[in-house]
Scaffold this active site. Sequence first.
Site, PDB file in Angstrom:
ATOM      1  N   GLU A  86      27.216 -30.746  36.891  1.00 29.82           N
ATOM      2  CA  GLU A  86      27.928 -29.470  37.044  1.00 29.82           C
ATOM      3  C   GLU A  86      29.436 -29.692  37.081  1.00 29.82           C
ATOM      4  OE1 GLU A  86      26.355 -26.919  40.132  1.00 29.82           O
ATOM      5  OE2 GLU A  86      28.267 -25.857  40.306  1.00 29.82           O
ATOM      6  N   LYS A 282      23.493 -24.723  48.996  1.00 32.17           N
ATOM      7  CA  LYS A 282      23.437 -25.317  47.646  1.00 32.17           C
ATOM      8  C   LYS A 282      24.756 -26.022  47.360  1.00 32.17           C
ATOM      9  CE  LYS A 282      23.834 -25.219  42.950  1.00 32.17           C
ATOM     10  NZ  LYS A 282      25.032 -25.524  42.149  1.00 32.17           N
ATOM     11  N   ASP A 298      16.278 -40.826  47.237  1.00 33.17           N
ATOM     12  CA  ASP A 298      15.319 -39.791  46.840  1.00 33.17           C
ATOM     13  C   ASP A 298      15.898 -38.401  47.138  1.00 33.17           C
ATOM     14  OD1 ASP A 298      13.190 -38.057  46.608  1.00 33.17           O
ATOM     15  OD2 ASP A 298      11.739 -39.411  47.508  1.00 33.17           O
ATOM     16  N   HIS A 395      36.583 -22.564  37.732  1.00 31.30           N
ATOM     17  CA  HIS A 395      35.474 -22.693  36.779  1.00 31.30           C
ATOM     18  C   HIS A 395      35.909 -22.338  35.370  1.00 31.30           C
ATOM     19  CE1 HIS A 395      31.797 -22.585  39.659  1.00 31.30           C
ATOM     20  NE2 HIS A 395      32.589 -23.609  39.846  1.00 31.30           N
TER      21      HIS A 395
HETATM   22  C1  MEV Z   1      28.263 -23.621  42.985  1.00 38.57           C
HETATM   23  O1  MEV Z   1      27.531 -24.691  42.437  1.00 38.57           O
HETATM   24  C2  MEV Z   1      28.299 -23.726  44.479  1.00 38.57           C
HETATM   25  C3  MEV Z   1      28.932 -22.551  45.203  1.00 38.57           C
HETATM   26  O2  MEV Z   1      28.297 -21.330  44.807  1.00 38.57           O
HETATM   27  C4  MEV Z   1      28.761 -22.783  46.674  1.00 38.57           C
HETATM   28  C5  MEV Z   1      29.154 -21.620  47.546  1.00 38.57           C
HETATM   29  O3  MEV Z   1      29.102 -20.464  47.101  1.00 38.57           O
HETATM   30  O4  MEV Z   1      29.473 -21.887  48.725  1.00 38.57           O
HETATM   31  C6  MEV Z   1      30.373 -22.398  44.822  1.00 38.57           C
END
Ligand code: MEV
Length: 446
Positions: A86, A282, A298, A395
């Site tokens: 990513e 995430k 792992d 981004h």
């Molecule tokens: C993107 O991979 C991760 C984010 O969405 C995490 C977040 O929103 O805190 C930017």
Amino acid sequence: MQEKTISGFSKLSKVDKVRWVVENFFADPEEAGRGLMSFWHKDEEQQRVLDGFSENTISNYYLPYGVAPNFMVNGKLYTVPMVIEESSVVAAASSAAKFWLSRGGFHAKVLSTRKIGQVHFCWKGDSARLFRHFGELEKRLRRDAAHLTANMESRGGGVLDIELLDLSHLEPDYYQLKVSFETCDSMGANFINSVLEEFGSTLEIFVQEHPAFEGEEEHLEVVMAILSNYTPECIVRAWVECPVDALGSGCNGMSPEEFADKFAKAVRIAHIDPHRATTHNKGIFNGVDAVVLATANDFRAVEACGHTYAARDGQYRSLSSCSLEDGVFRFWLDLPLALGTIGGLTRLHPMARRSLELLGNPGAEELMEVIAATGLAQNFAALRSLVTTGIQKGHMKMHLMNILNHLGATEQEVEEATTHFQDKVVSFTAVREFLKSFRKKKGSLA
Ligand code: MEV
């Protein structure tokens, strides 16, 4: 077209495996075969090592291997290896590392390193009798597994506690041996599973041989013996802190007070709302997984455990927390992490070996600290963008570069496009149109 089922696939040579796959599933088998084989390692020995990790291999799947420098963790500087596809993740980790470098760096502390395994069994006999003889059983379990545990014990680990649990109120006749382990610098999955399977056999033999259970041999059924990937007691805390006003110019144009307040609010929202918590966590795992992968640990186990931990009170919540007390900004992450720096693939995978060397060949606890710090850095960087400029600004730069690369833009075109799209929305069509008119203009000037 051949039939699409096959028996004996695993016995085919690698070339024949490729042939079967491309002839059955690809429009242009020759081109597909060449494509798959172009990712074979040029060094046959290295390829053999990679093929040995898994089964039915026909090629390799590459992922970018990046590094995030300037990571100060507990006063020591690291350049952190990150394997991730990513865009912006490594850049974000690097930027957060640099930000905290001048503010004391990251702090991290392993809180405990206990791992868990279970022998799940059914017992139709007298419950009280089982508990009455548990002391004897425990001695026998430890004795029978001594050939497996001796080496780990010499390294300072081994079996810690063995508990007998009656869970028959949840499932008829269901009991459990819940075993805790210390596995030192190895993740310990093989060790734990071998010991647990031995425990399962010992349990059966104990019931068959002990006079107290005469005639009750049929009352026991060992269902399964396996480690638990939920290791809430194999956990590390990472944190950063500084006076609010020391956040200074790192707040993307906001005052430090406004930034700290909004940041803490964003963390609280991730504690309250599971939808936000999932995305928030995430982001943490963007950093965590990247280092876990780079060190051939792992990542599925780490993810599964982290998410269970995030839901430990019955609702899925943020893994990180933030406080603003007495003018001090404090941001921390508690993360269960079962890792190894010896055993498994950690020393076999050629790139994992490099990653560990890059990190100074840490033990498992030090690696837990570095990985938790990386997760926290990632979370900090994401929230800093989200509560100030928004996430898309960064981004979009990457997105623009990807589109320009795809369209074969020259250096000059990249420069012109970067300036042009500074304050505009990036889309494939918009970039293509921009390039078309730029090229036309240039052509007419030539
Ligand atoms: C993107 O991979 C991760 C984010 O969405 C995490 C977040 O929103 O805190 C930017």
